[in-house]
Design a protein around this motif. Structure first.
Motif, PDB file in Angstrom:
ATOM      1  N   SER B 354      92.625  19.432 117.419  1.00  0.00           N
ATOM      2  CA  SER B 354      92.975  20.753 116.892  1.00  0.00           C
ATOM      3  C   SER B 354      92.448  20.928 115.478  1.00  0.00           C
ATOM      4  CB  SER B 354      94.488  20.971 116.930  1.00  0.00           C
ATOM      5  OG  SER B 354      95.103  20.389 115.806  1.00  0.00           O
ATOM      6  N   LEU B 356      89.370  20.194 114.642  1.00  0.00           N
ATOM      7  CA  LEU B 356      87.969  20.629 114.739  1.00  0.00           C
ATOM      8  C   LEU B 356      87.908  22.153 114.630  1.00  0.00           C
ATOM      9  CD1 LEU B 356      86.544  18.588 117.779  1.00  0.00           C
ATOM     10  CD2 LEU B 356      86.505  17.976 115.350  1.00  0.00           C
ATOM     11  N   SER B 357      86.721  22.649 114.344  1.00  0.00           N
ATOM     12  CA  SER B 357      86.555  24.099 114.392  1.00  0.00           C
ATOM     13  C   SER B 357      86.385  24.514 115.850  1.00  0.00           C
ATOM     14  CB  SER B 357      85.327  24.520 113.588  1.00  0.00           C
ATOM     15  OG  SER B 357      84.154  24.106 114.276  1.00  0.00           O
ATOM     16  N   ARG B 358      86.612  25.780 116.069  1.00  0.00           N
ATOM     17  CA  ARG B 358      86.424  26.359 117.400  1.00  0.00           C
ATOM     18  C   ARG B 358      85.008  26.075 117.924  1.00  0.00           C
ATOM     19  NH1 ARG B 358      88.429  31.345 119.906  1.00  0.00           N
ATOM     20  NH2 ARG B 358      86.652  32.232 120.989  1.00  0.00           N
ATOM     21  N   ASP B 359      84.023  26.202 117.060  1.00  0.00           N
ATOM     22  CA  ASP B 359      82.634  25.975 117.478  1.00  0.00           C
ATOM     23  C   ASP B 359      82.378  24.515 117.826  1.00  0.00           C
ATOM     24  OD1 ASP B 359      81.711  28.494 117.544  1.00  0.00           O
ATOM     25  OD2 ASP B 359      80.704  28.442 115.586  1.00  0.00           O
ATOM     26  N   GLU B 360      83.013  23.625 117.078  1.00  0.00           N
ATOM     27  CA  GLU B 360      82.845  22.203 117.407  1.00  0.00           C
ATOM     28  C   GLU B 360      83.437  21.895 118.779  1.00  0.00           C
ATOM     29  OE1 GLU B 360      82.958  19.744 113.189  1.00  0.00           O
ATOM     30  OE2 GLU B 360      84.743  20.895 113.755  1.00  0.00           O
ATOM     31  N   ARG B 361      84.597  22.458 119.053  1.00  0.00           N
ATOM     32  CA  ARG B 361      85.193  22.229 120.369  1.00  0.00           C
ATOM     33  C   ARG B 361      84.276  22.769 121.460  1.00  0.00           C
ATOM     34  NH1 ARG B 361      90.363  22.923 117.569  1.00  0.00           N
ATOM     35  NH2 ARG B 361      90.163  25.185 117.721  1.00  0.00           N
TER      36      ARG B 361
END
Lengths: 518, 518
Positions: B354, B356-361
Motif C-alpha cells: 500500500s 507503493l504508488s498506484r502506478d507502481e502497483r
C-alpha cells in the motif's frame, strides 16, 4: 486566544502530561485535551475514609524505572516497599506452597529444569530482539507467526511449569497465551529488563508504590501547567490537518488550533477520532488491531493483615481454573492503616466474571482467599474496592494493549511514525517498560522532543535520551547460578540420559504421558 | 420533525439499508444516517467512460445467496455469469498449470491425497460447529486457541497442499493463516456452505455479478426510502440512551431522536462513537478486537480479452511470495465491452504494497500477468482501476472483519446482543454467508425483525427466517466421489503402507524432508 497553542496534546494520562510538562518547561505553549473529568488515565487513586487512598489503576514502580521516579522526586512524592517480608504463595492443585524469591519452586526436579529452561529461553530470545525495532529481529517473522501458547506447547514439558508460565503471561499482560504473539511477549518482557525484573517484587517491577498514590504525579503536572491549559471533559472527535496547522474539534463542538498534535490516548481509542485527511492505510488498520488487555483490579479490606501473622507476605500466584483471582499482593497503607489484599481478575476471567455483580465477585474472592491464605478471616472483609477496566470507555481495558500474531512485523513500524504534524505518545509506543508508567513517561518525553526537533529547537539526535539511575531506588543484577546457566532442558536431559542407557525412552514416555494427560 | 423516527439506522451499507427497507415496508418510520457522501458501504460501483461501470467493492453472488438475489429481483437487477469457460490457472513455482473446476490439481498423488484430506477435514469439523453459536461447538475452546497456520502445520504434509491452502485462506478472508482463529475460519467457511461453495465460481460464491454493478441495490433501496430518510455525510459520534429513547449526535452537531437504534457499521468503526451510558465491558472490548481484513481490489483494462484466446478464462490462484496479486478473475462487461482482469492484492501484501504508488502497483501487476497468462500484452493495459480498502476511513478494510485466536469463544456471544434499545446489523453478525452481501441482508433484516418483535409487531419466533431458493439462480450439491470420501490422509496412507512393509519409513522420511525443506 485560549483555544490556541503551539502544541495540543490529546489525552491527559501520564504520557500526554509528561509531554506537555517538557514542552511547557521549554517555553512552548501547550494545551491538553482530556475526555474524562479527571487527569491520570490508567492511573487513578480513589480517596475515601474506608481506604484513605488506593490505586485502582497503575500502582507499582521499581528499579530501572528511572523516569517516573525522577518525576516523583521532583514533586516530593515518596515510594515505599511492597511487603515481601514473609513467604510468597504458589497456589496450585488446591494447595498453597510457600516460597521466597521470584519464581515458585516446582514439585519435581524435571519441572524445575523445565521452568529454568523456559525463562532462560525467553531471556535469550529477547537478546536477539532490538527494543526499538522488534520487527527487525532475525527471527521476527517466525516468532510473530506463533502464539505464546504454541511456543509453550513446544517448549514446556511438565504440567507444573506450563501452569506457572500461563500465570506469568496472564499477570504480566492481562491476556491469554493463545491470544498474543510470541514475538510481542518476548519484546515486552525484554523492554522490562527480562523475566526476573518484570516479575519480581524486590528488585523488580513491583518493588514499590507511591505514598499517596500514583495519580498524584499527573495531578501535580496538571497543576504546574495551570488549570486553563488542561481542559477536562472534552472528548476529541475530529482532527483536521492542512499542512500548516491542525484544527481539533471536541464532542461539544468546541474548536482548538495548534501547529502540532501529540496523540496520547490508548491506541484503540485513536479509532474514536475522525481524521482529515484520513489516516494512511496501515495506520487506519493498526488502530483496529491493538486491543487493550482485560483486568479487574480488586481490594479486600480487613481488620488486620491476618496473612502476615501466618507468615505470608500477601503475594500469591494462583493456578486454578475455577479461581477468580490470579495474583495477589499485600496492600497495607505505608502508615500501617487499612490492611488489604490487592487481587487481579485476569484475562479470560475478567471477561467471564465481569457479568457478575460487584458483591458476587467480592464473595468469591473471600472464599478463594480463605483457601489460599488458610484463614476464614478472609471471608469477612470490612470493605471492598474494584475497578473493572474493560468497562472504562476512556481506557478500553488495562494494563496495556496486546499484539496478536502477525501484528508486530506488519504494523509495528507504524506505531511511532508521525502523520503530518501529529506525533505519537502513550506507553504502547515506549521502548523501555512499555505498558508501564515508566514507558508512559519515556514515550511522552520522546514525543515532545520530536516536536521540538521539528520546531528546530533541538537536533534529531537528541530525541532519544537515556535516563540516569535514580539515587534512592537502585537496581541490582539478578544473580545467575552455574545451575541456572547449565541445567539442560527436559528433552536435553533425556538426550544425556540416552547416551547413558536405553532407560530414558521409558522415562520420556512417562513424561510425555504426564504432559499430555495431566 | 425531520430529525425524529421510530428507528434510526446508523450506516447506509447494504445491511443497514436492508433493515431500513423492511421497517419502511411495515410502516415503521425510519431514518438512516451515513458518514460517507454515498450509500452502499463496501459495495461501490465506479462509473466512467473507460470502464462504463466497475465494482470496486463487493461484486460476486452465487447460488444459496437467496436474500441478496431476492432484492436484486425485486429491483429488476439481473445477474450474469463470471467467465469460467476456458481453463483456470494455478500459478506455482513460476509455472502456470491449467485446470478446470474448483481446486487445482496437485503435482503428486501424495499432495492430492493431502489436499483432499485437508478440505474434507475443514468441512467435517465445520459440521460440529453451530452456525448461530460457534462458541458452543464441542471443541470450540481447542479450535479457538489455535491459529489456522498451526492447524495447517499439523495437518498438511506436502508443500504444494500447504501453498494452496494458504492461498485459500488469503483469498477468502483477506488475512494470513497465522492471524486468524481456526474456529473462526471453520465457522466462516461453514456459513458459506463449505469449502467447495465458498471457493467455487460455477455453483459457488463467485458464480455471478450484477449487470450494472452491486451498488445499485443500495441506491434503489435508498430511493425507495426517499431522499429525506437517508442522510449522507453525517458521521454519528454520540449515542445517548435514557431507557425510553436514544439521542444521536453527528460530527456537525446535529441531533436525531429515535426509540430504537440499529447499529450497522463495521464492528471496528463502532469504536468511533461515544456511548452514554458506556457500553458493557465485554462489548467495549469486543469492538477493539475484530479488525477488518486487508485487500486492494485492482482492474487491468486491455484492448482485448487476450487470455481467452489462449484458452484461459481469466481465473487464477497465484502462489508466489513475490507476486503482487494472489487471485484473478475475468472482468469483461456483460455486453463484451471493457475487457479487464480483476486481481486482489491480499492480506500482508496489501499492507506491504500500500506504500507503493498506484502506478507502481499497476506496473507490477502487468509484469506478473505477463507471466501468469503467458502474454506480453498483459504489460500494456489501457486503463487501471483500484481501490485500497484499508485506506478507507469509513470501512477500515475489506471484505470483512477477522477474528484472532481466543475471540470467538470469549466475545462471540456478544456480537448480536442488544445494548438497551440498540440492535446490531452488519454482515459480521450474520449466520449465513457472513462477510458477504448475502450476510449483510440476512443480518439487516434480522435486526429489523428484532426491533419489530420488541415493538410487539411480530413474535420472537419470527425473528429468524429461512429464505426460499431463488428461481433463476439454483444451487446443486457438490458431488463427492468414493475417492474423495475414502482416500486416506498422508500419515494414514503411510500407516496403511506400514502394514504392508517397512518400506514406508523411508518414504515417510522423504515426505518429511519435502515438507520441511521445500
Amino acid at each position: 486566544m485560549a483555544n490556541q497553542a503551539d502544541v495540543i496534546v490529546v489525552g491527559a494520562g501520564l504520557s500526554g502530561l509528561s509531554a506537555a510538562k517538557l514542552l511547557h518547561e521549554k517555553g512552548i505553549e501547550v494545551l491538553v485535551l482530556e475526555a474524562r473529568d479527571r487527569v491520570g488515565g490508567r492511573t487513578f487513586t480513589e480517596h475515601n475514609p474506608k481506604v484513605k487512598y488506593v490505586d485502582l489503576g497503575g500502582a507499582y514502580v521499581g528499579p530501572t524505572q528511572n523516569r517516573i521516579l525522577r518525576l516523583a522526586d521532583e514533586f516530593g512524592i515518596e515510594t515505599y516497599l511492597t511487603n515481601e517480608v514473609e513467604d510468597v504463595i504458589f497456589y496450585t492443585k488446591g494447595k498453597s506452597k510457600r516460597f521466597t524469591g521470584t519464581f515458585p519452586p516446582m514439585g519435581s526436579f524435571l519441572a524445575y529444569m523445565d521452568m529454568n529452561n523456559l525463562f532462560r529461553l525467553i531471556d535469550q530470545m529477547g537478546e536477539e530482539i532490538p527494543m526499538e525495532a522488534p520487527w527487525n529481529a532475525p527471527k521476527a517473522k517466525e516468532w510473530d507467526s506463533m502464539t505464546v501458547k504454541e511456543f509453550l506447547d513446544k517448549n514446556v514439558w511438565t504440567a507444573a511449569a506450563k501452569a506457572f508460565a500461563t500465570c506469568f503471561v496472564q499477570v504480566n499482560v492481562t491476556s491469554e497465551p493463545y491470544e498474543v504473539s510470541l514475538l510481542w511477549l518476548l519484546w515486552y518482557v525484554k523492554c522490562a529488563g527480562g523475566s526476573m525484573r518484570i516479575y519480581s517484587t524486590t528488585n523488580g517491577g513491583q518493588e514499590r508504590k507511591f505514598v499517596g498514590g500514583s495519580q498524584q504525579i499527573s495531578k501535580r503536572i496538571a497543576e504546574k501547567l495551570g488549570k486553563e491549559k488542561v481542559i477536562l471533559s472534552c472528548p476529541v472527535c475530529h482532527i483536521k490537518q492542512n499542512g500548516n496547522d491542525a484544527t481539533i474539534k471536541d464532542l461539544h463542538g468546541n474548536t482548538y488550533m495548534a501547529k502540532y498534535v501529540i496523540m496520547s490516548v490508548p491506541v484503540p481509542l485513536q479509532n474514536r477520532i475522525v481524521y482529515e485527511p484520513p489516516l494512511p492505510a496501515n495506520r487506519n488498520q493498526l488502530i483496529q488491531r491493538m486491543p487493550m488487555g482485560s483486568v479487574i483490579k480488586t481490594f479486600m479490606y480487613y481488620d488486620t493483615p491476618f496473612w502476615r501473622k501466618d507468615g505470608f507476605c500477601g503475594s500469591s500466584a494462583i493456578d486454578d481454573e475455577g479461581a477468580i483471582i490470579g495474583f495477589t499482593m499485600d496492600n497495607v497503607n505505608p502508615d500501617g492503616s487499612c490492611p488489604a489484599l490487592m487481587g487481579f481478575i485476569l484475562a479470560d476471567k475478567a471477561r467471564t466474571l465481569s457479568v457478575l455483580s460487584r458483591d458476587e465477585r467480592k464473595q468469591r474472592i473471600g472464599e478463594l482467599y480463605a483457601k489460599v491464605f488458610k484463614s476464614d478471616q478472609a471471608k469477612h472483609p470490612k470493605h471492598y474496592e474494584e475497578l473493572n477496566w474493560p468497562a472504562e470507555q476512556w481506557s478500553g481495558g488495562c494494563y496495556t494493549t496486546m499484539m496478536p500474531p502477525g501484528f508486530l512485523t506488519k504494523f509495528g513500524s507504524e506505531l511511532r511514525k508521525s502523520v503530518g504534524k501529529m506525533y505519537f505518545a502513550g506507553t504502547e509506543t515506549a521502548t523501555e517498560w512499555s505498558g508501564y508508567m515508566e514507558g508512559a513517561v519515556q514515550a511522552g518525553e520522546r514525543s515532545a522532543r520530536e516536536v521540538m526537533a521539528e520546531m528546530g529547537k533541538l537536533s534529531a539526535s537528541e530525541i532519544w535520551q537515556r535516563e540516569p539511575e535514580n539515587k534512592q531506588v537502585k537496581s541490582s543484577p539478578f544473580p545467575s547460578t552455574f545451575m541456572n546457566r547449565h541445567l539442560p532442558s527436559v528433552p536435553g536431559f533425556f538426550g544425556l540420559l540416552g547416551s547413558v542407557g536405553i532407560l530414558s525412552a521409558g522415562v520420556l514416555a512417562a513424561v510425555l504421558y504426564q504432559r499430555h494427560f495431566r
